[in-house]
Write a protein that holds these residues in place. Structure first.
Motif, PDB file in Angstrom:
ATOM      1  N   THR A  67      33.998  15.778-107.224  1.00 21.52           N
ATOM      2  CA  THR A  67      33.197  15.064-106.221  1.00 21.52           C
ATOM      3  C   THR A  67      31.870  14.606-106.802  1.00 21.52           C
ATOM      4  O   THR A  67      31.446  13.451-106.615  1.00 21.52           O
ATOM      5  CB  THR A  67      32.957  15.963-105.003  1.00 21.52           C
ATOM      6  N   VAL A  68      31.237  15.529-107.553  1.00 21.40           N
ATOM      7  CA  VAL A  68      29.961  15.158-108.172  1.00 21.40           C
ATOM      8  C   VAL A  68      30.174  14.030-109.184  1.00 21.40           C
ATOM      9  O   VAL A  68      29.389  13.065-109.253  1.00 21.40           O
ATOM     10  CB  VAL A  68      29.324  16.391-108.837  1.00 21.40           C
ATOM     11  N   ALA A  69      31.263  14.145-109.948  1.00 16.89           N
ATOM     12  CA  ALA A  69      31.523  13.106-110.948  1.00 16.89           C
ATOM     13  C   ALA A  69      31.821  11.759-110.293  1.00 16.89           C
ATOM     14  O   ALA A  69      31.339  10.709-110.740  1.00 16.89           O
ATOM     15  CB  ALA A  69      32.695  13.536-111.840  1.00 16.89           C
ATOM     16  N   VAL A  70      32.632  11.802-109.216  1.00 18.00           N
ATOM     17  CA  VAL A  70      32.950  10.547-108.524  1.00 18.00           C
ATOM     18  C   VAL A  70      31.695   9.936-107.917  1.00 18.00           C
ATOM     19  O   VAL A  70      31.465   8.719-107.999  1.00 18.00           O
ATOM     20  CB  VAL A  70      34.027  10.796-107.454  1.00 18.00           C
ATOM     21  N   ILE A  71      30.864  10.805-107.324  1.00 13.69           N
ATOM     22  CA  ILE A  71      29.618  10.299-106.740  1.00 13.69           C
ATOM     23  C   ILE A  71      28.735   9.681-107.821  1.00 13.69           C
ATOM     24  O   ILE A  71      28.152   8.595-107.639  1.00 13.69           O
ATOM     25  CB  ILE A  71      28.881  11.425-106.007  1.00 13.69           C
ATOM     26  N   TYR A  72      28.672  10.350-108.964  1.00 15.70           N
ATOM     27  CA  TYR A  72      27.842   9.829-110.042  1.00 15.70           C
ATOM     28  C   TYR A  72      28.391   8.492-110.559  1.00 15.70           C
ATOM     29  O   TYR A  72      27.634   7.536-110.784  1.00 15.70           O
ATOM     30  CB  TYR A  72      27.764  10.853-111.169  1.00 15.70           C
ATOM     31  N   LEU A  73      29.718   8.464-110.749  1.00 11.77           N
ATOM     32  CA  LEU A  73      30.307   7.220-111.240  1.00 11.77           C
ATOM     33  C   LEU A  73      30.133   6.093-110.229  1.00 11.77           C
ATOM     34  O   LEU A  73      29.832   4.943-110.595  1.00 11.77           O
ATOM     35  CB  LEU A  73      31.791   7.432-111.543  1.00 11.77           C
ATOM     36  N   LEU A  74      30.371   6.392-108.938  1.00  8.62           N
ATOM     37  CA  LEU A  74      30.180   5.366-107.915  1.00  8.62           C
ATOM     38  C   LEU A  74      28.725   4.919-107.845  1.00  8.62           C
ATOM     39  O   LEU A  74      28.440   3.742-107.577  1.00  8.62           O
ATOM     40  CB  LEU A  74      30.640   5.883-106.552  1.00  8.62           C
ATOM     41  N   TYR A  75      27.829   5.871-108.092  1.00  5.95           N
ATOM     42  CA  TYR A  75      26.410   5.495-108.130  1.00  5.95           C
ATOM     43  C   TYR A  75      26.147   4.530-109.283  1.00  5.95           C
ATOM     44  O   TYR A  75      25.444   3.524-109.128  1.00  5.95           O
ATOM     45  CB  TYR A  75      25.547   6.747-108.267  1.00  5.95           C
ATOM     46  N   LEU A  76      26.729   4.872-110.476  1.00  7.68           N
ATOM     47  CA  LEU A  76      26.525   3.996-111.625  1.00  7.68           C
ATOM     48  C   LEU A  76      27.209   2.651-111.443  1.00  7.68           C
ATOM     49  O   LEU A  76      26.682   1.608-111.849  1.00  7.68           O
ATOM     50  CB  LEU A  76      27.054   4.678-112.899  1.00  7.68           C
ATOM     51  N   TRP A  77      28.420   2.671-110.851  1.00  6.65           N
ATOM     52  CA  TRP A  77      29.212   1.449-110.772  1.00  6.65           C
ATOM     53  C   TRP A  77      28.830   0.560-109.582  1.00  6.65           C
ATOM     54  O   TRP A  77      28.921  -0.656-109.671  1.00  6.65           O
ATOM     55  CB  TRP A  77      30.695   1.788-110.664  1.00  6.65           C
ATOM     56  N   ILE A  78      28.430   1.171-108.450  1.00  6.13           N
ATOM     57  CA  ILE A  78      28.238   0.400-107.213  1.00  6.13           C
ATOM     58  C   ILE A  78      26.799   0.473-106.700  1.00  6.13           C
ATOM     59  O   ILE A  78      26.126  -0.543-106.518  1.00  6.13           O
ATOM     60  CB  ILE A  78      29.219   0.880-106.118  1.00  6.13           C
ATOM     61  N   ILE A  79      26.343   1.729-106.456  1.00  6.25           N
ATOM     62  CA  ILE A  79      25.066   1.888-105.749  1.00  6.25           C
ATOM     63  C   ILE A  79      23.909   1.338-106.584  1.00  6.25           C
ATOM     64  O   ILE A  79      23.049   0.600-106.080  1.00  6.25           O
ATOM     65  CB  ILE A  79      24.846   3.367-105.392  1.00  6.25           C
ATOM     66  N   LEU A  80      23.882   1.697-107.890  1.00  8.10           N
ATOM     67  CA  LEU A  80      22.777   1.242-108.728  1.00  8.10           C
ATOM     68  C   LEU A  80      22.755  -0.287-108.847  1.00  8.10           C
ATOM     69  O   LEU A  80      21.684  -0.904-108.695  1.00  8.10           O
ATOM     70  CB  LEU A  80      22.877   1.905-110.108  1.00  8.10           C
ATOM     71  N   PRO A  81      23.904  -0.965-109.094  1.00  9.44           N
ATOM     72  CA  PRO A  81      23.852  -2.440-109.100  1.00  9.44           C
ATOM     73  C   PRO A  81      23.433  -3.040-107.761  1.00  9.44           C
ATOM     74  O   PRO A  81      22.723  -4.039-107.710  1.00  9.44           O
ATOM     75  CB  PRO A  81      25.279  -2.844-109.465  1.00  9.44           C
ATOM     76  N   VAL A  82      23.883  -2.403-106.649  1.00  4.64           N
ATOM     77  CA  VAL A  82      23.484  -2.908-105.337  1.00  4.64           C
ATOM     78  C   VAL A  82      21.981  -2.752-105.141  1.00  4.64           C
ATOM     79  O   VAL A  82      21.308  -3.655-104.606  1.00  4.64           O
ATOM     80  CB  VAL A  82      24.272  -2.189-104.226  1.00  4.64           C
ATOM     81  N   LEU A  83      21.439  -1.613-105.555  1.00  4.87           N
ATOM     82  CA  LEU A  83      19.996  -1.414-105.442  1.00  4.87           C
ATOM     83  C   LEU A  83      19.236  -2.431-106.283  1.00  4.87           C
ATOM     84  O   LEU A  83      18.186  -2.938-105.869  1.00  4.87           O
ATOM     85  CB  LEU A  83      19.636   0.015-105.867  1.00  4.87           C
ATOM     86  N   ARG A  84      19.792  -2.743-107.467  1.00  6.21           N
ATOM     87  CA  ARG A  84      19.134  -3.751-108.294  1.00  6.21           C
ATOM     88  C   ARG A  84      19.163  -5.120-107.610  1.00  6.21           C
ATOM     89  O   ARG A  84      18.159  -5.842-107.597  1.00  6.21           O
ATOM     90  CB  ARG A  84      19.826  -3.836-109.652  1.00  6.21           C
ATOM     91  N   LEU A  85      20.324  -5.453-107.034  1.00 10.44           N
ATOM     92  CA  LEU A  85      20.403  -6.732-106.324  1.00 10.44           C
ATOM     93  C   LEU A  85      19.470  -6.754-105.121  1.00 10.44           C
ATOM     94  O   LEU A  85      18.811  -7.765-104.846  1.00 10.44           O
ATOM     95  CB  LEU A  85      21.845  -6.982-105.872  1.00 10.44           C
ATOM     96  N   GLN A  86      19.408  -5.641-104.402  1.00  7.97           N
ATOM     97  CA  GLN A  86      18.525  -5.570-103.241  1.00  7.97           C
ATOM     98  C   GLN A  86      17.065  -5.734-103.660  1.00  7.97           C
ATOM     99  O   GLN A  86      16.292  -6.463-103.015  1.00  7.97           O
ATOM    100  CB  GLN A  86      18.736  -4.245-102.519  1.00  7.97           C
ATOM    101  N   ASP A  87      16.695  -5.043-104.749  1.00 11.09           N
ATOM    102  CA  ASP A  87      15.317  -5.187-105.235  1.00 11.09           C
ATOM    103  C   ASP A  87      15.060  -6.618-105.716  1.00 11.09           C
ATOM    104  O   ASP A  87      13.978  -7.172-105.485  1.00 11.09           O
ATOM    105  CB  ASP A  87      15.094  -4.189-106.380  1.00 11.09           C
ATOM    106  N   GLY A  88      16.077  -7.214-106.356  1.00 10.68           N
ATOM    107  CA  GLY A  88      15.912  -8.593-106.787  1.00 10.68           C
ATOM    108  C   GLY A  88      15.730  -9.542-105.611  1.00 10.68           C
ATOM    109  O   GLY A  88      14.899 -10.465-105.660  1.00 10.68           O
ATOM    110  N   LEU A  89      16.508  -9.347-104.522  1.00  9.89           N
ATOM    111  CA  LEU A  89      16.352 -10.191-103.340  1.00  9.89           C
ATOM    112  C   LEU A  89      14.979 -10.010-102.705  1.00  9.89           C
ATOM    113  O   LEU A  89      14.359 -10.975-102.240  1.00  9.89           O
ATOM    114  CB  LEU A  89      17.456  -9.867-102.335  1.00  9.89           C
TER     115      LEU A  89
END
Length: 674
Positions: free
Chosen positions: A198-220
């Motif tokens: 679970t921790v690994a999946v959360i971390y991977l999803l954070y790296l793959w999805i959440i972090l790019p989304v946060l970058r896009l949100q900050d960019g917007l």
């Protein structure tokens, strides 16, 4: 020999490799792969725990059955002891039960489940327990049955068998305890793997999805703050990498757009102001053209407004006379008199204004340069009078080109496409307005001609015939006076008096018809007045029946007036020609409007009337009025049987005044007698 792939095959291989690489880099591929891996691991762990549980359940059943060996062996001993006191098969049943238990332990039963563990030592111990029963105890139990049973040998051998069975049970319990420990360890490992996964999946999803989304949100957010120089790092080739590239392209385009945004806003504002100005011009021009009633005043006002709108120094409006190939000046402003009345501008195919009637638009920025580029010759009248630019536009309507208007400028002037389109539209408006004036004048002329035709027909049918009759009687009177025939003179004078009175009545009747004016709903009193006047003019008995029970809409004033004229003409014919004793007038307004005038006079022969229809203009007048109404006129006549005239206006042809529907009189049916 070395073999090389052709270029097409190599390109196809590179394309497939690029496609596979892109497929591997996709975020959805990674998420699906991760989910499948986790699913396989979890399913493997669950399958292992289920297998261990199944083994433990089978071992527990084996422990129960192995433990029952001691009980069954002791029951056999008891049955051997009691075998001398009773005669039954209880001992044999116990022996068989113990045999069945041993056989079940050896074979196992997957359905229960029941089976021994897979340990060799346990199976060896099971073999020893089976041999101890088969080789020692069972023979003693079988030999001890009957009258001379001696259970002592069996009882002496029983402790060894029980000890072996207890040892088997202990070995099975020990193996089950070990497997229980394995089960617990696997469950703990599964829980640990679940937490770590679970921790690994959360971390991977954070790296793959959440972090790019946060970058896009900050960019917007930063883009909304007009930080158009911002660019996001492209760290992957998945969907978010594509989004980052698209974001960077969008930021670049916005940065470029923002730099010249003020210029574009100013351009759009100027364009919007121009469009508003054009709309105001069109509205003002349309309002003026709709109000003007004279062609010259219309052209003059049009020219003044156009010159003021486009800062022209002069202008003219000319109408085309296509029959004679000339253009006549209708209005001019700011032009010298010599130029306005120039003969060279009057021909339809001369100069630039004439060209505009064929080409729709002629715009010349510099008349002198155009003159130098053209054929050698004299300068144009416009250039001789100091004008350097000219714009001529065709005036057109549905009939085609009807004229041309021109704008003159004393400085070089170039009209943009929007101004040209605006001037073309204004030319169409002017052409439509002039055509409307022409059609209105033509309509008025047609109305006058039509009214004169009706007057002529009325005069010919009434006064002309009366005067002809008087002329004939005057000739007879003149001949009688020359012969001094007093008797004939006395006969002719009353006839002259009667003819004069008849002509006078005809004149009064015509004047009354010409002055008749009706409003909506006034047909009934007008009909009653007409019938009453007929009763006063002659001795013919007249009845009037009016039926308005249908409740239909009243006729329009023009329709009512035509119906009244037809009734007056019919009664006039009865008074003059029918020699009738009675005439009946019936008017009904149900689904259809119907007017019937029937007399019992002398009648006439329709075939004879058809051969000399010009002498019976009264019938022709009634037919023309019926045609104007869109109604049907039926005339039935026979010599000696009177005449029946029926006017029928079908439903849908009447255009009643609906606005007076609430004030219509209640439908009634009346019949009046003289």
């Amino acid at each position: 020999m070395f073999r090389t792939d052709p270029p097409a095959a190599s390109a196809a291989a590179d394309f497939r490799a690029a496609g596979l690489s892109a497929l591997r880099d996709r975020l959805s591929t990674r998420i699906i792969s991760l989910s499948l891996a986790v699913l396989l691991v979890v399913l493997g762990m669950i399958a292992g725990t289920l297998w261990l549980s199944w083994k433990l359940e089978g071992a527990g059943a084996a422990i129960n059955d192995a433990g029952s060996l001691r009980m069954r062996a002791n029951r056999v001993a008891i049955e051997l002891t009691l075998a001398q006191a009773r005669q039954d098969n209880a001992l044999a049943e116990q022996v068989q039960a113990l045999d069945a238990t041993l056989a079940l332990l050896r074979k196992g039963d997957a359905a229960r489940p029941l089976f021994l563990p897979d340990e060799p030592a346990i199976h060896a111990q099971m073999t020893r327990v089976t041999q101890g029963w088969q080789q020692r105890l069972r023979p003693l139990a079988v030999a001890g049955t009957g009258e001379h049973a001696a259970p002592a040998s069996y009882i002496a051998a029983l402790p060894g068998f029980v000890a072996q069975a207890d040892r088997l049970v202990g070995m099975i319990e020990h193996d089950s305890a070990r497997k229980t420990d394995w089960l617990r360890l696997s469950q703990i490992a599964l829980a640990a793997m679940a937490c770590v996964g679970t921790v690994a999946v959360i971390y991977l999803l954070y790296l793959w999805i959440i972090l790019p989304v946060l970058r896009l949100q900050d960019g917007l957010r930063r883009m909304a703050a007009r930080e158009f120089s911002l660019r996001l790092p492209v760290e992957s080739r998945d969907e978010f990498g594509t989004l980052s590239e698209g974001f960077n392209r969008m930021a670049g385009e916005l940065q470029g757009l923002y730099h010249d945004l003020e210029t574009r806003v100013a351009q759009k504002t100027a364009e919007l102001e121009r469009q508003n100005r054009d709309l105001e011009t069109l509205y003002d021009m349309a309002a003026f053209l709709n109000q003007a009633a004279d062609a010259e005043a219309m052209a003059r006002g049009f020219l003044e407004r156009v010159m003021r709108q486009f800062d022209a120094d002069g202008g003219s409006v000319r109408v085309l006379d296509s029959r004679h190939g000339r253009m006549h000046l209708l209005a001019a402003a700011g032009l010298p008199a010599a130029l306005a009345e120039s003969e060279s501008c009057a021909a339809a195919n001369a100069c630039h204004c004439g060209d505009a009637t064929r080409e729709a638009v002629v715009a010349i920025v510099d008349l002198r340069a155009a003159q130098r580029q053209g054929a050698a010759g004299d300068a144009t009248p416009c250039s001789r009078n100091g004008f350097q630019s000219l714009a001529a536009f065709r005036i057109e309507s549905q009939r085609g080109a009807t004229g041309v208007f021109a704008l003159h400028f004393r400085t070089p002037r170039a009209l943009p496409p929007s101004d040209r389109q605006m001037l073309e539209t204004l030319g169409q408006h002017l052409g439509t307005a002039l055509e409307h004036l022409r059609l209105s004048a033509t309509a008025r002329q047609l109305a006058v001609v039509e009214e004169r035709n009706l007057v002529a027909q009325g005069l010919h049918d009434s006064i002309a015939q009366g005067l002809n009759y008087l002329n004939l009687q005057v000739q007879l009177l003149d001949a009688a006076v020359e012969r001094d025939d007093l008797a004939e003179t006395r006969e002719i004078v009353p006839m002259l008096r009667h003819g004069v009175e008849e002509s006078y009545q005809d004149v009064r009747e015509l004047l009354n018809n010409f002055r008749s004016r009706l409003g909506t709903g006034e047909l009934r009193p007008a009909v009653e007045e007409t019938v009453g006047r007929f009763r006063r003019q002659c001795r013919t008995e007249a009845t009037l029946a009016i039926d308005e029970s249908g409740g239909a809409w009243p006729l329009a004033p023009e329709q009512q007036l035509q119906v009244l004229f037809i009734l007056q003409e019919a009664l006039s014919n009865v008074r003059k020609h029918a020699m009738a004793a009675h005439v009946a007038v019936a008017l009904s307004h149900g689904r259809d409007f119907r007017l019937v005038v029937q007399d019992d006079g002398e009648g006439f022969d329709p075939e004879e009337i058809a051969t000399r229809a010009e002498a019976h203009i009264g019938l022709n007048i009634m037919r023309e009025r019926a045609a104007r109404l869109g109604a049907q006129l039926h005339v039935q006549a026979r010599p000696g049987h009177g005449v029946r005239i029926e006017l029928v206006l079908p439903a849908g042809r009447s255009s009643g005044a609906r606005e007076f529907a609430d004030t219509r009189p209640a439908p009634t049916t009346t019949e009046t007698q003289p």
